[in-house]
Design an enzyme around this catalytic site. Structure first.
Site, PDB file in Angstrom:
ATOM      1  N   CYS A 220      -1.472  -9.577  -8.186  1.00 22.76           N
ATOM      2  CA  CYS A 220      -2.091  -8.250  -8.250  1.00 22.76           C
ATOM      3  C   CYS A 220      -3.536  -8.317  -8.714  1.00 22.76           C
ATOM      4  O   CYS A 220      -4.310  -7.409  -8.446  1.00 22.76           O
ATOM      5  CB  CYS A 220      -1.276  -7.314  -9.143  1.00 22.76           C
ATOM      6  SG  CYS A 220      -1.485  -7.579 -10.920  1.00 22.76           S
TER       7      CYS A 220
ATOM      8  N   CYS B  24       3.981 -14.355 -10.996  1.00 19.36           N
ATOM      9  CA  CYS B  24       2.766 -13.661 -10.550  1.00 19.36           C
ATOM     10  C   CYS B  24       2.946 -12.939  -9.217  1.00 19.36           C
ATOM     11  O   CYS B  24       3.404 -13.515  -8.230  1.00 19.36           O
ATOM     12  CB  CYS B  24       1.617 -14.658 -10.443  1.00 19.36           C
ATOM     13  SG  CYS B  24       0.043 -13.911  -9.999  1.00 19.36           S
TER      14      CYS B  24
ATOM     15  N   SER C 269       0.857  -1.180   0.000  1.00 22.68           N
ATOM     16  CA  SER C 269       0.000   0.000   0.000  1.00 22.68           C
ATOM     17  C   SER C 269       0.887   1.222   0.000  1.00 22.68           C
ATOM     18  O   SER C 269       2.091   1.119   0.234  1.00 22.68           O
ATOM     19  CB  SER C 269      -0.888   0.017   1.249  1.00 22.68           C
ATOM     20  OG  SER C 269      -1.670   1.184   1.312  1.00 22.68           O
TER      21      SER C 269
ATOM     22  N   CYS D 128      -0.123  -6.525 -17.337  1.00 22.56           N
ATOM     23  CA  CYS D 128       0.486  -7.291 -16.255  1.00 22.56           C
ATOM     24  C   CYS D 128       1.825  -6.675 -15.870  1.00 22.56           C
ATOM     25  O   CYS D 128       2.709  -6.515 -16.715  1.00 22.56           O
ATOM     26  CB  CYS D 128       0.693  -8.742 -16.674  1.00 22.56           C
ATOM     27  SG  CYS D 128       1.573  -9.721 -15.432  1.00 22.56           S
TER      28      CYS D 128
ATOM     29  N   CYS E 255      -5.101  -9.164 -14.242  1.00 24.25           N
ATOM     30  CA  CYS E 255      -5.555 -10.002 -15.354  1.00 24.25           C
ATOM     31  C   CYS E 255      -6.993 -10.445 -15.157  1.00 24.25           C
ATOM     32  O   CYS E 255      -7.781 -10.505 -16.110  1.00 24.25           O
ATOM     33  CB  CYS E 255      -4.640 -11.209 -15.518  1.00 24.25           C
ATOM     34  SG  CYS E 255      -4.450 -12.216 -14.026  1.00 24.25           S
TER      35      CYS E 255
ATOM     36  N   ARG F 146      -0.270  -4.080  -7.021  1.00 26.61           N
ATOM     37  CA  ARG F 146      -1.536  -4.618  -6.502  1.00 26.61           C
ATOM     38  C   ARG F 146      -2.679  -3.792  -7.055  1.00 26.61           C
ATOM     39  O   ARG F 146      -2.542  -2.594  -7.284  1.00 26.61           O
ATOM     40  CB  ARG F 146      -1.559  -4.551  -4.967  1.00 26.61           C
ATOM     41  CG  ARG F 146      -2.729  -5.301  -4.320  1.00 26.61           C
ATOM     42  CD  ARG F 146      -2.595  -6.779  -4.515  1.00 26.61           C
ATOM     43  NE  ARG F 146      -3.523  -7.554  -3.702  1.00 26.61           N
ATOM     44  CZ  ARG F 146      -4.726  -7.961  -4.105  1.00 26.61           C
ATOM     45  NH1 ARG F 146      -5.160  -7.644  -5.309  1.00 26.61           N
ATOM     46  NH2 ARG F 146      -5.501  -8.681  -3.310  1.00 26.61           N
TER      47      ARG F 146
ATOM     48  N   THR G  55      -6.885   1.686   4.497  1.00 27.82           N
ATOM     49  CA  THR G  55      -6.489   0.862   5.642  1.00 27.82           C
ATOM     50  C   THR G  55      -7.393   1.106   6.840  1.00 27.82           C
ATOM     51  O   THR G  55      -7.869   0.163   7.482  1.00 27.82           O
ATOM     52  CB  THR G  55      -5.027   1.141   6.017  1.00 27.82           C
ATOM     53  OG1 THR G  55      -4.180   0.888   4.891  1.00 27.82           O
ATOM     54  CG2 THR G  55      -4.591   0.252   7.179  1.00 27.82           C
TER      55      THR G  55
END
Length: 590
Positions: free
Chosen positions: A562, A559, A103, A535, A565, A348, A384
């Site tokens: 995130c 990978c 984050s 990606c 896709c 992310r 958050t």
């Protein structure tokens, strides 16, 4: 099951982070004649007809992020206040707590003040208060200062992955069982379609489906109440939303997303300004694409820099990763990074639908909390504190359900009466305003923020779902990106190394195509292979076969989890599922 938990944990070989969670509860001790474990009298174990071992808890929580851990802590606090003993289990797919947490993060401590009021005296990794707050409009060569719409007074620049590890420590002190390295892959239902828990992936299965020497059957974690806190676009949460029509029962609109790409740098001492916060809009994104960048000065000469790109962008030739690399060369940013070193890289997706897109969070047997439900406050760029608050409210409803026999539906009512709901409602028109473009969006959002103060009598709607927003390639211009210089900008392979991402190559694929023909028959000829660009980890590549024809190659081991896709594929043909537990990125300061 506990033997399996110990076996799997030993196989993960976790990196020795400062706040790594190591369970203090020894499952091999304190087993009495009633098959109870220590101070958890409600836990029981059994074997299922399918060969899996099952463990029963009062509350099972999927995901050890801010929402899941806040829910666990609040629930146990209520147990202590009422002198009752309910058992809580938290399962987390990352190898360690915080390994998959990424984050910005400018942290608003409002929810933490409510949950753990003494956090300032308990070594929480929250040390750097915001000291300055700038908002810039970027052109390609210049930066124009604008009035900041953010009110960050009293907020802190933190690493969320570090905060999560600290929250895990606080949770274990309350007797909460936390199991990192276990991926919840299946929802368990009873005969009435009520959720009764989750099952974890089998471990030690080869790519061809065969059982390897280290094969271990998955386990069932059954709960009287199950809370899903998987983060943005949680795979099991999305199944629940679909099965129980929770989107329609809630606020009714589809969710919309953005992709956040981030690096943490160590910069030279003379350039470091702890607590300095900078946000930008404009370049390198075009005026039809919503997004912006952030630059936060943390402690220890560390600086977090990132770019957030809304996934409803139109041009299939655009690469969010390459846009981020371009951003770092802007004259307002590059001097800060020169002479510095990248410590970590990650990416992310995040929810941007806000108030309009919140689903009804309660289903038979539990609730969806945190970013799985989508509580991000878009104009604040903060989620958050709202995720934590949602977990705390769900914990209160769960406790009252188990202790007093009330209904979990009370969570929805308490949610709508809370400051969380007030905050999302007042911010509801900010994101939809940018459907009209950058400058109209800034004008409309300024009116909402400064004049109407979130009290406008209308609620704007979101545009098309992100996957439908992609234009066909013949309607767009290709984008030429400069080559990375290796000092400020980097290729994906170099960045991926910095994410500490690791997956066992010999395991069933967790990225699945509903129709294997669509990449070559649709995505490549019509959309110019957008999955090779959106990606941020080069999972998707088109490579020539023996006949010289391009075929999609999926590099699942790259990978970052995130979920871009799963969201952006034009035909919704890619399905993201959890890989074997413990795989994925290994963030430590994100």
């Amino acid at each position: 099951m506990f033997n399996k938990l110990l076996f799997f944990s030993s196989k993960l070989k976790p990196k020795p982070y400062k706040f790594q969670i190591i369970s203090s509860f020894n499952p091999l001790k304190n087993l009495d004649n009633k098959n109870n474990f220590g101070f958890f009298p409600r836990i029981s174990r059994s074997f299922c007809s399918n060969g899996r071992e099952a463990m029963e808890y009062d509350v099972v929580i999927v995901g050890a992020g801010p929402a899941g851990l806040s829910a666990a802590i609040k629930f146990k606090q209520l147990c202590s206040q009422h002198n009752v003993d309910f058992s809580v289990c938290v399962v987390e797919k990352g190898a360690q707590l915080g390994a998959h947490i990424i984050s910005g993060n400018v942290f608003e401590p409002r929810a933490l003040d409510e949950l753990l009021p003494q956090w300032k005296h308990e070594e929480a990794p929250i040390h750097v208060p915001v000291t300055s707050d700038k908002f810039l409009l970027l052109s390609e060569r210049r930066a124009f200062s604008l009035p900041s719409p953010f009110n960050n007074k009293g907020n802190y620049v933190i690493s969320l992955s570090q905060l999560v590890r600290w929250l895990g420590q606080k949770a274990e002190e309350l007797g909460i069982e936390i199991y990192p390295g276990f991926a919840a892959s299946e929802i368990l239902y009873d005969d009435s379609s009520k959720v009764v828990g989750i099952a974890t992936n089998d471990m030690g299965v080869g790519k061809d489906g065969s059982r390897k020497e280290n094969f271990q059957r998955g386990v069932e974690l059954k709960g009287r109440i199950t809370l899903f806190a998987e983060g943005c676009r949680g795979s099991l949460s999305e199944k629940l939303i679909s099965k129980y029509n929770l989107r329609e029962k809630g606020q009714g609109q589809h969710q919309t997303y953005a992709l956040g790409i981030k690096e943490v740098w160590e910069v030279r001492e003379e350039k470091h300004k702890p607590g300095s916060v900078v946000h930008t809009v404009g370049w390198p994104l075009d005026h039809k694409t919503y997004g912006g960048s952030f630059l936060y000065h943390m402690n220890d000469r560390q600086v977090a820099i990132g770019l957030v790109v809304a996934l409803d962008y139109r041009n299939p030739y655009m690469s969010p990763y390459e846009e981020f690399q371009r951003l770092k060369h802007h004259p307002a940013i590059k001097p800060l990074l020169e002479g510095g070193t990248v410590l970590e890289y990650g990416a992310r997706t995040l929810n941007e639908g806000g108030y309009q897109s919140v689903p009804y969070p309660v289903f038979p047997g539990g609730a969806i909390i945190g970013c799985s439900a989508g509580f991000l406050n878009v104009p604040k760029i903060k989620g958050t504190h709202t995720a934590m608050k949602s977990g705390m409210l769900a914990a209160e409803s769960a406790f009252n359900t188990l202790h007093e026999g009330s209904e979990m539906d009370a969570f929805w009512n308490s949610l709508r009466k809370s400051w969380l709901w007030t905050e999302l409602h007042s911010a509801r028109n900010y994101r939809p305003a940018f459907e009209f473009g950058l400058f109209p969006g800034m004008a409309l959002s300024a009116i909402e923020h400064y004049v109407l103060k979130g009290k406008s009598p209308w609620t704007m709607k979101h545009g098309r779902p992100d996957h439908e927003a992609t234009n066909e390639a013949h309607d767009c211009l290709p984008v030429e990106y400069p080559k990375p210089d290796g000092a400020i900008s980097f290729d994906i392979s170099t960045s991926l190394y910095r994410s500490n991402t690791n997956h066992d190559h010999d395991q069933p694929p967790h990225l699945r195509l509903n129709d294997p023909s669509i990449p070559e028959c649709v995505n490549l000829p019509i959309y110019a292979a957008p999955e090779s660009r959106y990606c941020p980890a080069r999972v998707y590549e088109y490579v020539p076969d023996e006949k010289g024809e391009l075929k999609l190659q999926i590099n699942a081991q790259n990978c970052l989890h995130c979920k871009a896709c799963d969201i952006k594929d034009p035909k919704q043909n890619i399905k993201w599922t959890v890989p074997e537990g413990g795989g994925g990125p290994g963030y430590s300061v994100m």
